[in-house]
Write an enzyme that holds these catalytic residues in place. Structure first.
Site, PDB file in Angstrom:
ATOM      1  N   PHE A 191      -1.256   6.313  14.918  1.00  0.00           N
ATOM      2  CA  PHE A 191      -2.543   7.087  14.972  1.00  0.00           C
ATOM      3  C   PHE A 191      -2.272   8.287  15.883  1.00  0.00           C
ATOM      4  N   ASP A 219       4.502 -10.576   9.773  1.00  0.00           N
ATOM      5  CA  ASP A 219       4.284  -9.606  10.456  1.00  0.00           C
ATOM      6  C   ASP A 219       5.810  -9.282  10.901  1.00  0.00           C
ATOM      7  N   THR A 276       0.853  -1.318  -0.008  1.00  0.00           N
ATOM      8  CA  THR A 276      -0.165  -0.098  -0.015  1.00  0.00           C
ATOM      9  C   THR A 276       0.643   1.176  -0.071  1.00  0.00           C
ATOM     10  N   TYR A 288       9.584  14.318  12.678  1.00  0.00           N
ATOM     11  CA  TYR A 288       9.760  14.401  14.086  1.00  0.00           C
ATOM     12  C   TYR A 288      10.483  13.187  14.666  1.00  0.00           C
ATOM     13  N   GLY A 343       7.782  14.571   4.554  1.00  0.00           N
ATOM     14  CA  GLY A 343       7.005  15.228   5.096  1.00  0.00           C
ATOM     15  C   GLY A 343       5.528  14.838   4.753  1.00  0.00           C
ATOM     16  N   ARG A 378       1.093  -7.566   6.667  1.00  0.00           N
ATOM     17  CA  ARG A 378       0.023  -8.758   7.367  1.00  0.00           C
ATOM     18  C   ARG A 378      -1.025  -9.246   6.434  1.00  0.00           C
TER      19      ARG A 378
HETATM   20  C1  HXC Z   1      -6.129   4.896  21.240  1.00  0.00           C
HETATM   21  C2  HXC Z   1      -5.958   2.662  20.248  1.00  0.00           C
HETATM   22  C3  HXC Z   1      -6.379   3.684  18.895  1.00  0.00           C
HETATM   23  C4  HXC Z   1      -6.605   4.765  18.908  1.00  0.00           C
HETATM   24  C5  HXC Z   1      -5.808   1.591  18.581  1.00  0.00           C
HETATM   25  N1  HXC Z   1      -5.525   1.658  19.809  1.00  0.00           N
HETATM   26  N2  HXC Z   1      -5.915   2.519  17.840  1.00  0.00           N
HETATM   27  N3  HXC Z   1      -5.874   3.638  21.343  1.00  0.00           N
HETATM   28  N4  HXC Z   1      -6.397   5.426  20.094  1.00  0.00           N
HETATM   29  N5  HXC Z   1      -6.953   5.482  17.742  1.00  0.00           N
HETATM   30  C6  HXC Z   1      -4.917   0.612  21.041  1.00  0.00           C
HETATM   31  C7  HXC Z   1      -6.141  -0.581  20.956  1.00  0.00           C
HETATM   32  O1  HXC Z   1      -7.119  -0.330  21.910  1.00  0.00           O
HETATM   33  C8  HXC Z   1      -5.117  -1.663  21.587  1.00  0.00           C
HETATM   34  O2  HXC Z   1      -4.871  -1.434  22.902  1.00  0.00           O
HETATM   35  C9  HXC Z   1      -3.900  -1.656  20.787  1.00  0.00           C
HETATM   36  O3  HXC Z   1      -3.802   0.016  20.588  1.00  0.00           O
HETATM   37  C10 HXC Z   1      -3.866  -2.399  19.767  1.00  0.00           C
HETATM   38  O4  HXC Z   1      -4.676  -2.085  18.970  1.00  0.00           O
HETATM   39  P1  HXC Z   1      -5.325  -3.205  17.599  1.00  0.00           P
HETATM   40  O5  HXC Z   1      -6.512  -2.720  17.116  1.00  0.00           O
HETATM   41  O6  HXC Z   1      -5.646  -4.448  18.376  1.00  0.00           O
HETATM   42  O7  HXC Z   1      -4.013  -3.345  16.782  1.00  0.00           O
HETATM   43  P2  HXC Z   1      -3.952  -3.937  15.573  1.00  0.00           P
HETATM   44  O8  HXC Z   1      -5.141  -4.417  14.928  1.00  0.00           O
HETATM   45  O9  HXC Z   1      -2.622  -4.630  15.268  1.00  0.00           O
HETATM   46  O10 HXC Z   1      -3.545  -2.474  14.677  1.00  0.00           O
HETATM   47  C11 HXC Z   1      -2.551  -1.731  14.704  1.00  0.00           C
HETATM   48  C12 HXC Z   1      -2.603  -0.248  14.518  1.00  0.00           C
HETATM   49  C13 HXC Z   1      -3.444   0.174  13.115  1.00  0.00           C
HETATM   50  C14 HXC Z   1      -1.132   0.439  14.556  1.00  0.00           C
HETATM   51  C15 HXC Z   1      -3.328   0.210  15.768  1.00  0.00           C
HETATM   52  O11 HXC Z   1      -3.608   1.525  12.969  1.00  0.00           O
HETATM   53  C16 HXC Z   1      -2.610  -0.495  11.989  1.00  0.00           C
HETATM   54  O12 HXC Z   1      -2.982  -1.621  11.577  1.00  0.00           O
HETATM   55  N6  HXC Z   1      -2.053   0.533  11.464  1.00  0.00           N
HETATM   56  C17 HXC Z   1      -0.850   0.014  10.296  1.00  0.00           C
HETATM   57  C18 HXC Z   1      -0.952   1.099   9.132  1.00  0.00           C
HETATM   58  C19 HXC Z   1      -0.758   2.444   9.641  1.00  0.00           C
HETATM   59  O13 HXC Z   1      -0.879   2.866  10.832  1.00  0.00           O
HETATM   60  N7  HXC Z   1      -0.283   3.634   8.821  1.00  0.00           N
HETATM   61  C20 HXC Z   1      -0.094   4.951   8.938  1.00  0.00           C
HETATM   62  C21 HXC Z   1       1.383   5.058   8.750  1.00  0.00           C
HETATM   63  S1  HXC Z   1       1.560   6.641   8.848  1.00  0.00           S
HETATM   64  P3  HXC Z   1      -5.871  -2.193  24.192  1.00  0.00           P
HETATM   65  O14 HXC Z   1      -5.290  -1.665  25.306  1.00  0.00           O
HETATM   66  O15 HXC Z   1      -7.324  -1.822  24.056  1.00  0.00           O
HETATM   67  O16 HXC Z   1      -5.540  -3.660  23.806  1.00  0.00           O
HETATM   68  C22 HXC Z   1       2.812   7.142   9.482  1.00  0.00           C
HETATM   69  C23 HXC Z   1       3.247   8.503   9.037  1.00  0.00           C
HETATM   70  C24 HXC Z   1       4.040   9.480   9.912  1.00  0.00           C
HETATM   71  O17 HXC Z   1       3.598   6.629  10.198  1.00  0.00           O
HETATM   72  C25 HXC Z   1       4.032  11.030   9.561  1.00  0.00           C
HETATM   73  C26 HXC Z   1       2.894  11.467   9.011  1.00  0.00           C
HETATM   74  C27 HXC Z   1       3.050  12.958   8.575  1.00  0.00           C
HETATM   75  P1  NAP Z   2       0.682   2.940   4.808  1.00  0.00           P
HETATM   76  O1  NAP Z   2      -0.045   2.690   3.266  1.00  0.00           O
HETATM   77  O2  NAP Z   2      -0.484   2.715   5.863  1.00  0.00           O
HETATM   78  O3  NAP Z   2       1.808   1.926   4.910  1.00  0.00           O
HETATM   79  C1  NAP Z   2       2.129   1.204   6.188  1.00  0.00           C
HETATM   80  C2  NAP Z   2       2.503  -0.322   5.809  1.00  0.00           C
HETATM   81  O4  NAP Z   2       2.739  -1.069   6.907  1.00  0.00           O
HETATM   82  C3  NAP Z   2       0.923  -0.949   5.457  1.00  0.00           C
HETATM   83  O5  NAP Z   2       1.095  -1.789   3.928  1.00  0.00           O
HETATM   84  C4  NAP Z   2       0.837  -2.045   6.443  1.00  0.00           C
HETATM   85  O6  NAP Z   2       0.393  -3.258   5.804  1.00  0.00           O
HETATM   86  C5  NAP Z   2       2.285  -2.100   6.830  1.00  0.00           C
HETATM   87  N1  NAP Z   2       2.435  -2.871   8.222  1.00  0.00           N
HETATM   88  C6  NAP Z   2       1.867  -2.404   9.364  1.00  0.00           C
HETATM   89  N2  NAP Z   2       2.184  -3.228  10.335  1.00  0.00           N
HETATM   90  C7  NAP Z   2       2.840  -4.055  10.057  1.00  0.00           C
HETATM   91  C8  NAP Z   2       3.184  -5.345  10.677  1.00  0.00           C
HETATM   92  N3  NAP Z   2       3.201  -5.460  11.742  1.00  0.00           N
HETATM   93  N4  NAP Z   2       4.100  -6.005   9.689  1.00  0.00           N
HETATM   94  C9  NAP Z   2       4.191  -5.847   8.340  1.00  0.00           C
HETATM   95  N5  NAP Z   2       3.672  -4.703   7.930  1.00  0.00           N
HETATM   96  C10 NAP Z   2       2.707  -3.775   8.525  1.00  0.00           C
HETATM   97  O7  NAP Z   2       0.993   4.416   5.207  1.00  0.00           O
HETATM   98  P2  NAP Z   2       2.068   5.191   4.352  1.00  0.00           P
HETATM   99  O8  NAP Z   2       1.792   6.781   4.449  1.00  0.00           O
HETATM  100  O9  NAP Z   2       2.282   4.354   2.873  1.00  0.00           O
HETATM  101  O10 NAP Z   2       3.517   4.945   5.229  1.00  0.00           O
HETATM  102  C11 NAP Z   2       4.797   4.354   4.697  1.00  0.00           C
HETATM  103  C12 NAP Z   2       5.882   4.748   5.365  1.00  0.00           C
HETATM  104  O11 NAP Z   2       6.090   6.122   5.306  1.00  0.00           O
HETATM  105  C13 NAP Z   2       5.819   4.616   6.912  1.00  0.00           C
HETATM  106  O12 NAP Z   2       7.055   4.261   7.375  1.00  0.00           O
HETATM  107  C14 NAP Z   2       5.614   6.118   7.450  1.00  0.00           C
HETATM  108  O13 NAP Z   2       5.964   6.214   8.685  1.00  0.00           O
HETATM  109  C15 NAP Z   2       6.153   6.659   6.630  1.00  0.00           C
HETATM  110  N6  NAP Z   2       5.769   8.157   6.434  1.00  0.00           N
HETATM  111  C16 NAP Z   2       4.536   8.424   5.811  1.00  0.00           C
HETATM  112  C17 NAP Z   2       4.220   9.810   5.702  1.00  0.00           C
HETATM  113  C18 NAP Z   2       2.871  10.250   4.808  1.00  0.00           C
HETATM  114  O14 NAP Z   2       2.909  11.447   4.864  1.00  0.00           O
HETATM  115  N7  NAP Z   2       2.341   9.394   4.333  1.00  0.00           N
HETATM  116  C19 NAP Z   2       5.000  10.836   6.268  1.00  0.00           C
HETATM  117  C20 NAP Z   2       6.304  10.502   6.915  1.00  0.00           C
HETATM  118  C21 NAP Z   2       6.694   8.984   6.904  1.00  0.00           C
HETATM  119  P3  NAP Z   2      -0.698  -4.380   6.665  1.00  0.00           P
HETATM  120  O15 NAP Z   2      -1.839  -3.454   7.408  1.00  0.00           O
HETATM  121  O16 NAP Z   2      -1.138  -5.267   5.682  1.00  0.00           O
HETATM  122  O17 NAP Z   2       0.264  -5.110   7.603  1.00  0.00           O
END
Ligand code: HXC
Ligand code: NAP
Length: 295
Positions: free
Chosen positions: A108, A76, A28, A158, A200, A50
Site C-alpha cells: 500500500f 498464509d 485474484t 522498483y 509495470g 489466505r
Molecule cells: C499505514 C497501514 C496501512 C496503510 C495497514 N497498515 N494499512 N499503515 N497505511 N494504508 C498497518 C496496520 O495499521 C497494521 O499496523 C499493519 O499495517 C498490518 O495491518 P493489517 O490490516 O492488520 O494487516 P492484514 O489484515 O494482514 O493486511 C495486509 C495488508 C493488506 C498488506 C495491509 O493490504 C492486504 O491484505 N494486502 C494483500 C493484497 C495486496 O496488497 N495486493 C496488492 C499487491 S500490488 P499496526 O501497527 O496498526 O498493527 C503490488 C504491485 C506493485 O504489489 C507495483 C505496482 C505498480
Molecule cells: P492481488 O490481486 O492483490 O494479488 C495479491 C495476492 O496475494 C492476493 O490473491 C492475496 O490473496 C495474496 N496474498 C496476500 N497476502 C498473502 C499471504 N500472507 N499468504 C498468501 N497469499 C497472500 O494483486 P496483483 O496486482 O494481482 O498482484 C500480483 C503480483 O503482481 C504481486 O506480486 C504484485 O507485487 C505484482 N505486481 C503487480 C503489478 C500490477 O500493476 N498489478 C505491478 C507490479 C507487480 P489473499 O488476500 O486471499 O491472501
C-alpha cells in the site's frame, strides 16, 4: 504477424500438458489470469492464499472453463508450517509439483515515517519471507526427490530502482530479485531453474485499491508515463509467464524480464523529458546548437 493482437494467447495448444503448477496468490488479479492460461495450455494447478472462499470460486471457474484440475489450498505464506502443509496437500493430490510461481504480495502507499514497524513487517513478511519460505520448502523437496523444477518470481521494476512511498515493498522485491539470481546459479546443479517477471502497470483490483486509490491514476496521468501509452493486458503477462514456466525456456535461467511498456526507462533516461518538445521546435534548437562556436 499482420493482424495478430497482442492480447491473444501465444503458446501452442498443449504447451503445458502434464505440468502441475502452484501459484501463490492465485485466486485474484494477475495470479488468477496466469493460472487460467496455464490451465488452458494443459497444466493442473494448485492455487493458494489466505481466503479459501475466493480460491474455491476461482478454482471452479478455471476448472469449468478448461477441464483441468485446480486444487485450492488456504495457506498464509508467512507461516512455514502452512507452506509445509501446502506441499503435503499438493503431493497427496498430484504426486508432484513442477513449478512454483511466487506471486502473493501485500502493498500500500504511505509515507514511510507514518508506518509502524508492524506495517513494515507485514509487507516484507508476505513478499520476501513468503517467497523464501516457499522456495525453501519446495526446493528441499525437489532436491531430495531429484526432481527437475522451476520457480517464477513476480517482482516489480522498483526492485532495482527503489521507489518512494512503497518502501517495504521495494525492499522486499529487491530481496526476491536477489534470491532469484542467487539460486539460479546455486541450484542449477539440481535442475531447478529460476526466473522473474517485473510487470509495470497492470490493472487489478488489489493493486489499484491500495496503490492508486480514488483518481490518482487520472490525476497524475499515469498512462502518459508509459511510452507505449497504455497499461498492460493480463493476457500479455500470462503469455510471458507461460513461456517462462514451459520447457521452451529451459536455457533461460536467472533472468528478470520487464514487461512495462518502457515505463521505468522513461523515468530513468536523463533527456527523456525532451519528448515534451513539439517537433517544429527542433529546427530552432538545431540552429541554436549549430551556432555554438568554440568550447
Ligand atoms: C499505514 C497501514 C496501512 C496503510 C495497514 N497498515 N494499512 N499503515 N497505511 N494504508 C498497518 C496496520 O495499521 C497494521 O499496523 C499493519 O499495517 C498490518 O495491518 P493489517 O490490516 O492488520 O494487516 P492484514 O489484515 O494482514 O493486511 C495486509 C495488508 C493488506 C498488506 C495491509 O493490504 C492486504 O491484505 N494486502 C494483500 C493484497 C495486496 O496488497 N495486493 C496488492 C499487491 S500490488 P499496526 O501497527 O496498526 O498493527 C503490488 C504491485 C506493485 O504489489 C507495483 C505496482 C505498480
Ligand atoms: P492481488 O490481486 O492483490 O494479488 C495479491 C495476492 O496475494 C492476493 O490473491 C492475496 O490473496 C495474496 N496474498 C496476500 N497476502 C498473502 C499471504 N500472507 N499468504 C498468501 N497469499 C497472500 O494483486 P496483483 O496486482 O494481482 O498482484 C500480483 C503480483 O503482481 C504481486 O506480486 C504484485 O507485487 C505484482 N505486481 C503487480 C503489478 C500490477 O500493476 N498489478 C505491478 C507490479 C507487480 P489473499 O488476500 O486471499 O491472501
Amino acid at each position: 504477424m499482420p493482424g495478430t493482437n497482442f492480447s491473444q494467447p501465444m503458446l501452442k495448444e498443449g504447451a503445458l500438458d502434464g505440468k502441475v503448477i502452484l501459484i501463490t496468490g492465485g485466486g485474484t488479479g494477475l495470479g488468477k489470469s496466469m493460472g487460467k492460461y496455464f490451465a488452458q495450455l494443459g497444466a493442473n494447478l494448485i492455487i493458494t492464499s489466505r481466503k479459501i472462499d475466493v480460491l474455491e470460486k476461482t478454482a471452479n471457474e478455471i476448472e469449468k472453463e478448461t477441464g483441468k484440475t485446480v486444487l485450492p489450498v488456504k495457506c498464509d505464506v508467512t507461516s512455514y508450517e502452512q507452506i509445509e502443509n501446502l506441499l503435503k496437500q499438493s503431493l497427496e493430490k498430484f504426486n508432484k509439483v513442477d513449478t512454483l510461481v511466487n506471486n502473493a504480495a501485500g502493498n500500500f502507499i504511505s509515507p514511510t515515517e507514518r508506518l509502524s514497524h508492524r506495517a513494515f513487517d507485514i509487507i516484507v513478511n508476505i513478499v520476501l519471507k513468503g517467497t523464501y519460505y516457499s522456495t525453501l520448502a519446495f526446493g528441499k523437496h525437489w532436491i531430495k526427490e531429484k526432481q527437475p523444477a522451476s520457480i517464477l518470481n513476480i517482482v516489480t521494476t522498483y526492485a532495482w530502482t527503489g521507489s518512494a512511498y512503497v518502501v517495504p515493498s521495494a525492499v522486499a522485491k529487491a530481496g526476491v530479485l536477489s534470491l532469484t539470481r542467487s539460486l539460479a546459479v546455486e541450484w542449477a546443479k539440481y535442475k531447478i531453474r529460476f526466473n522473474a517477471i517485473a510487470p509495470g502497470l497492470f490493472p487489478t483490483k488489489g493493486a489499484w485499491e491500495r496503490l492508486l486509490p480514488g483518481n490518482i491514476f487520472e490525476k497524475f496521468n499515469l498512462a502518459k508515463k508509459i511510452p507505449v501509452g497504455r497499461t498492460g493486458e493480463h493476457q500479455e503477462l500470462a503469455n510471458l509467464a507461460a513461456y517462462l514456466v514451459s520447457d521452451f525456456s529451459s536455457f533461460v535461467n536467472g533472468e528478470v524480464i520487464t514487461i512495462d511498456g518502457g515505463e521505468w526507462l522513461k523515468g530513468a533516461g536523463q533527456f527523456n523529458m525532451l519528448e515534451e518538445i513539439p517537433s517544429q521546435m527542433w529546427d530552432e534548437i538545431e540552429k541554436a546548437v549549430k551556432n555554438v562556436k568554440g568550447s
